[in-house]
Design an enzyme around this catalytic site. Structure first.
Site, PDB file in Angstrom:
ATOM      1  N   GLU A  88       0.856  -1.175   0.000  1.00  0.00           N
ATOM      2  CA  GLU A  88       0.000   0.000   0.000  1.00  0.00           C
ATOM      3  C   GLU A  88       0.897   1.230   0.000  1.00  0.00           C
ATOM      4  OE1 GLU A  88      -1.976  -0.419   3.809  1.00  0.00           O
ATOM      5  OE2 GLU A  88      -1.618   1.657   4.323  1.00  0.00           O
TER       6      GLU A  88
ATOM      7  N   ASN B 294      -5.070  -6.170   3.262  1.00  0.00           N
ATOM      8  CA  ASN B 294      -5.580  -5.695   4.552  1.00  0.00           C
ATOM      9  C   ASN B 294      -6.820  -6.513   4.939  1.00  0.00           C
ATOM     10  OD1 ASN B 294      -4.651  -3.710   2.525  1.00  0.00           O
ATOM     11  ND2 ASN B 294      -4.309  -2.460   4.317  1.00  0.00           N
TER      12      ASN B 294
ATOM     13  N   HIS C 148      -1.774  -5.889  11.523  1.00  0.00           N
ATOM     14  CA  HIS C 148      -2.697  -6.938  11.062  1.00  0.00           C
ATOM     15  C   HIS C 148      -2.502  -8.259  11.795  1.00  0.00           C
ATOM     16  CE1 HIS C 148      -2.739  -4.786   6.841  1.00  0.00           C
ATOM     17  NE2 HIS C 148      -3.344  -4.074   7.761  1.00  0.00           N
TER      18      HIS C 148
HETATM   19  P1  FDA Z   1     -10.756  -5.644  16.735  1.00  0.00           P
HETATM   20  O1  FDA Z   1      -9.356  -5.563  17.206  1.00  0.00           O
HETATM   21  O2  FDA Z   1     -11.219  -4.677  15.725  1.00  0.00           O
HETATM   22  O3  FDA Z   1     -11.732  -5.475  17.991  1.00  0.00           O
HETATM   23  C1  FDA Z   1     -11.523  -6.118  19.223  1.00  0.00           C
HETATM   24  C2  FDA Z   1     -12.194  -5.302  20.321  1.00  0.00           C
HETATM   25  O4  FDA Z   1     -12.249  -6.091  21.521  1.00  0.00           O
HETATM   26  C3  FDA Z   1     -11.462  -4.021  20.678  1.00  0.00           C
HETATM   27  O5  FDA Z   1     -12.382  -2.960  20.715  1.00  0.00           O
HETATM   28  C4  FDA Z   1     -10.885  -4.300  22.071  1.00  0.00           C
HETATM   29  O6  FDA Z   1     -10.810  -3.147  22.892  1.00  0.00           O
HETATM   30  C5  FDA Z   1     -11.885  -5.299  22.630  1.00  0.00           C
HETATM   31  N1  FDA Z   1     -11.327  -6.213  23.635  1.00  0.00           N
HETATM   32  C6  FDA Z   1     -10.157  -6.878  23.591  1.00  0.00           C
HETATM   33  N2  FDA Z   1     -10.010  -7.667  24.669  1.00  0.00           N
HETATM   34  C7  FDA Z   1     -11.132  -7.494  25.424  1.00  0.00           C
HETATM   35  C8  FDA Z   1     -11.572  -8.048  26.678  1.00  0.00           C
HETATM   36  N3  FDA Z   1     -10.832  -8.949  27.354  1.00  0.00           N
HETATM   37  N4  FDA Z   1     -12.765  -7.637  27.176  1.00  0.00           N
HETATM   38  C9  FDA Z   1     -13.531  -6.735  26.491  1.00  0.00           C
HETATM   39  N5  FDA Z   1     -13.156  -6.188  25.301  1.00  0.00           N
HETATM   40  C10 FDA Z   1     -11.979  -6.578  24.776  1.00  0.00           C
HETATM   41  N6  FDA Z   1      -7.211  -3.354   8.296  1.00  0.00           N
HETATM   42  C11 FDA Z   1      -7.710  -3.158   7.072  1.00  0.00           C
HETATM   43  O7  FDA Z   1      -8.390  -4.047   6.539  1.00  0.00           O
HETATM   44  N7  FDA Z   1      -7.464  -1.988   6.400  1.00  0.00           N
HETATM   45  C12 FDA Z   1      -6.693  -0.995   6.933  1.00  0.00           C
HETATM   46  O8  FDA Z   1      -6.502   0.066   6.309  1.00  0.00           O
HETATM   47  C13 FDA Z   1      -6.142  -1.194   8.233  1.00  0.00           C
HETATM   48  N8  FDA Z   1      -5.326  -0.256   8.806  1.00  0.00           N
HETATM   49  C14 FDA Z   1      -4.964  -0.398  10.131  1.00  0.00           C
HETATM   50  C15 FDA Z   1      -4.295   0.647  10.773  1.00  0.00           C
HETATM   51  C16 FDA Z   1      -4.023   0.557  12.140  1.00  0.00           C
HETATM   52  C17 FDA Z   1      -3.300   1.683  12.838  1.00  0.00           C
HETATM   53  C18 FDA Z   1      -4.423  -0.600  12.867  1.00  0.00           C
HETATM   54  C19 FDA Z   1      -4.154  -0.738  14.345  1.00  0.00           C
HETATM   55  C20 FDA Z   1      -5.067  -1.643  12.217  1.00  0.00           C
HETATM   56  C21 FDA Z   1      -5.342  -1.553  10.852  1.00  0.00           C
HETATM   57  N9  FDA Z   1      -6.037  -2.566  10.205  1.00  0.00           N
HETATM   58  C22 FDA Z   1      -6.467  -2.383   8.915  1.00  0.00           C
HETATM   59  C23 FDA Z   1      -6.374  -3.833  10.886  1.00  0.00           C
HETATM   60  C24 FDA Z   1      -7.853  -3.938  11.320  1.00  0.00           C
HETATM   61  O9  FDA Z   1      -8.229  -2.792  12.043  1.00  0.00           O
HETATM   62  C25 FDA Z   1      -8.024  -5.209  12.163  1.00  0.00           C
HETATM   63  O10 FDA Z   1      -7.679  -6.319  11.347  1.00  0.00           O
HETATM   64  C26 FDA Z   1      -9.445  -5.382  12.672  1.00  0.00           C
HETATM   65  O11 FDA Z   1      -9.841  -4.305  13.482  1.00  0.00           O
HETATM   66  C27 FDA Z   1      -9.592  -6.674  13.468  1.00  0.00           C
HETATM   67  O12 FDA Z   1     -10.959  -6.891  13.741  1.00  0.00           O
HETATM   68  P2  FDA Z   1     -11.424  -7.851  14.901  1.00  0.00           P
HETATM   69  O13 FDA Z   1     -12.896  -7.966  14.825  1.00  0.00           O
HETATM   70  O14 FDA Z   1     -10.631  -9.115  14.841  1.00  0.00           O
HETATM   71  O15 FDA Z   1     -10.991  -7.160  16.290  1.00  0.00           O
END
Ligand code: FDA
Length: 501
Positions: free
Chosen positions: A356, A479, A441
């Site tokens: 990207e 992504n 990721h």
């Molecule tokens: P996700 O991580 O979204 O959600 C998990 C949630 O559970 C969080 O809100 C967390 O606080 C909560 N949680 C965790 N443990 C807990 C507990 N014990 N009790 C209660 N709550 C809890 N992807 C993409 O496709 N395109 C992109 O452009 C980008 N860019 C990007 C930039 C940056 C800076 C980051 C950090 C990430 C990306 N990503 C991305 C990745 C993408 O955001 C990621 O793959 C998804 O959010 C993952 O989705 P999930 O549903 O797996 O969990």
């Protein structure tokens, strides 16, 4: 046995959880979503919900005294990070020795902080990664459903060619084309129509004001604005914030009992509760869900969990790198924060890379071309349970990222050679050209068909499900959030049709 709090509990509120909450709510199942972060809907003293990227405050990061931005330095100076006071900020960086993982915290999870890039993987690679999933169904039904629900849209190519805000991407495209590489537009969940109004001066700037990673105040369709809003609209779903799920056990009377810690914004635990439910959906993300299940297995709370819990984790091959351009190849002081273009060399069997073209909005001309390369790294990490800290530890060593660095280097060495340019060594600390110690990721840990059945039902336990990125075995080639969402749609449809209430 604890009192039954709700028929269904969903842990976390990212992509996977949001799908589960909506589909449960629509099916008439009363559902409680427990999220450890806060709800991001209230403006701070500056009138904005999220802080700016250039002057981050306490809202930026999860309980830190100093920010830990991915690009830590410029000209080797620590000019990017700022001292902040500890607070449940929106971005977390979970540091495990040789690998750090960035994740979102709050209602919406990663959708609050990410770059919004919404590509669908090559079908052939999807089938290589998840061969047991019917690709016809995914590409015919669930990917289109996920894209529509998420609000995926594409940039107008004419505007892309003419606007100063994507000059940085056009320069990188020119250098890729000089190298014989092909580029492709990447769809996004940021509303490109809104972005054009930002550029025209008729809408408040967000992507054009440097906002990303610490939240976007406008323009981005995070899941709190799409799936979760629809879930609340069913009338069957509620969301509770600042609730961290720390333990899960079976209720002898049926269902599950969660131990849940409530915290205030200082981080102080104000309450510990036991909440019962009939069905439990884990959507705490690759790190969160894996830790909850690993702890449950290792402490004997859920002893029948598979030995595959905690295995098959990967970085999606993430490597960041940057090149220094010639003085005549300006990238522009004005850069949109949402990437719109990628170098697509995934079909190069000897060295597949999808890179990207990333912005580096600094408000000044810096002649830097930035990239987030997604490579095909066969290395996998695994998690172990550390009883002393009651937490999961990622086992991943720096040398496991060598295949990713080699792949990124192979591609960008060619770009540099053809364009007479060089790498920047001053941006990632340690005087290095490749950032190989963090990922955006995280994928895997409770992989589909290993720790769960083919639909995310956790092996060994009825009514216990995994619905997030931990289902994906470490790599997708693009992504991941569209795939995480589409897979959750597929699994929820099957679970709601087949499993007893
Ligand atoms: P996700 O991580 O979204 O959600 C998990 C949630 O559970 C969080 O809100 C967390 O606080 C909560 N949680 C965790 N443990 C807990 C507990 N014990 N009790 C209660 N709550 C809890 N992807 C993409 O496709 N395109 C992109 O452009 C980008 N860019 C990007 C930039 C940056 C800076 C980051 C950090 C990430 C990306 N990503 C991305 C990745 C993408 O955001 C990621 O793959 C998804 O959010 C993952 O989705 P999930 O549903 O797996 O969990």
């Amino acid at each position: 046995p604890a009192a039954r709090y709700a028929p269904a509990i969903v842990v976390g509120s990212g992509y996977g959880s949001a799908v589960a909450a909506l589909r449960l709510g629509q099916a008439g199942v009363r559902t409680v979503v427990l999220e450890m972060g806060r709800l991001w809907d209230t403006p701070g003293p500056d009138g904005k919900v999220f802080p700016s990227t250039s002057a981050p405050d306490q809202r930026s990061m999860w309980f830190r005294t100093r920010t830990e931005a991915p690009l830590a330095t410029f000209l080797w100076l620590d000019v990017v990070n700022r001292d902040i006071s500890p607070y449940p900020g929106v971005l977390d960086r979970v540091n495990y020795g040789d690998m750090s993982v960035y994740v979102g915290r709050g209602v919406g999870g990663g959708s609050l902080v990410n770059g919004g890039m919404a590509p669908t993987p090559r079908r052939s690679y999807f089938s290589e990664v998840l061969p047991q999933v019917d690709a016809d169904e995914m590409y015919g039904t669930y990917y289109p459903r996920a894209r529509a629900m998420l609000g995926v849209n594409s940039i107008d190519p004419d505007w892309f060619e003419s606007t100063e805000w994507y000059r940085f991407a056009r320069i990188s495209r020119k250098h890729a084309q000089n190298t014989g590489l092909k580029t492709t537009f990447v769809p996004n969940v940021y509303d490109f129509g809104y972005m054009r109004r930002e550029a025209a001066g008729t809408a408040t700037r967000s992507a054009l004001a440097g906002e990303v990673i610490y939240g976007n105040n406008h323009g981005k369709k995070s899941v709190d604005k799409t799936y979760l809003a629809a879930a609340l609209g069913t009338g069957n779903v509620t969301i509770e914030t600042m609730q961290r799920v720390v333990a899960v056990r079976q209720d002898p009377a049926g269902g599950y009992v969660l131990t849940v810690r409530t915290s205030d914004v200082t981080g102080k635990v104000t309450q510990v509760r036991e909440l019962g439910c009939d069905r439990l959906f884990l959507g705490a993300g690759s790190l969160g869900t894996t830790e909850i299940l690993l702890r449950a297995r290792e402490t004997g709370a859920l002893p029948a969990l598979s030995d595959r819990v905690g295995r098959n984790w990967g970085t999606n091959g993430n490597i960041m790198t940057a090149r220094a351009n010639h003085l005549w190849d300006t990238v522009g002081a004005n850069q949109a924060t949402m990437p719109a273009l990628g170098i697509d060399d995934w079909d190069n069997a000897a060295n597949p890379v999808f890179a990207e073209i990333a912005p580096l909005p600094m408000g000044i001309e810096h002649w830097i071309s930035m990239y987030l390369a997604i490579t095909k790294n066969p290395e996998r990490g695994h998690f172990t349970y550390d009883a002393a800290t009651d937490s999961a530890r990622l086992q991943w060593t720096r040398d496991q990222n060598a295949p990713s660095v080699a792949a990124a280097k192979n591609l960008f060495d060619r770009v540099n050679l053809r364009n007479f340019t060089m790498y920047r060594y001053d941006l990632f600390g340690e005087n290095k050209a490749f950032a190989d110690t963090f990922t955006y990721h995280p994928l895997g840990g409770c992989v589909l068909g290993e720790a769960t059945d083919g639909y995310g039902r956790v092996k060994g336990y009825r009514g216990l499900y995994v619905t997030d990125g931990s289902l994906v075995p470490g790599s997708l080639g693009v992504n991941p959030f569209v795939t995480i969402t589409a897979l959750a749609e597929r699994n929820m449809e099957r679970i709601l049709a087949e499993d007893p209430r």
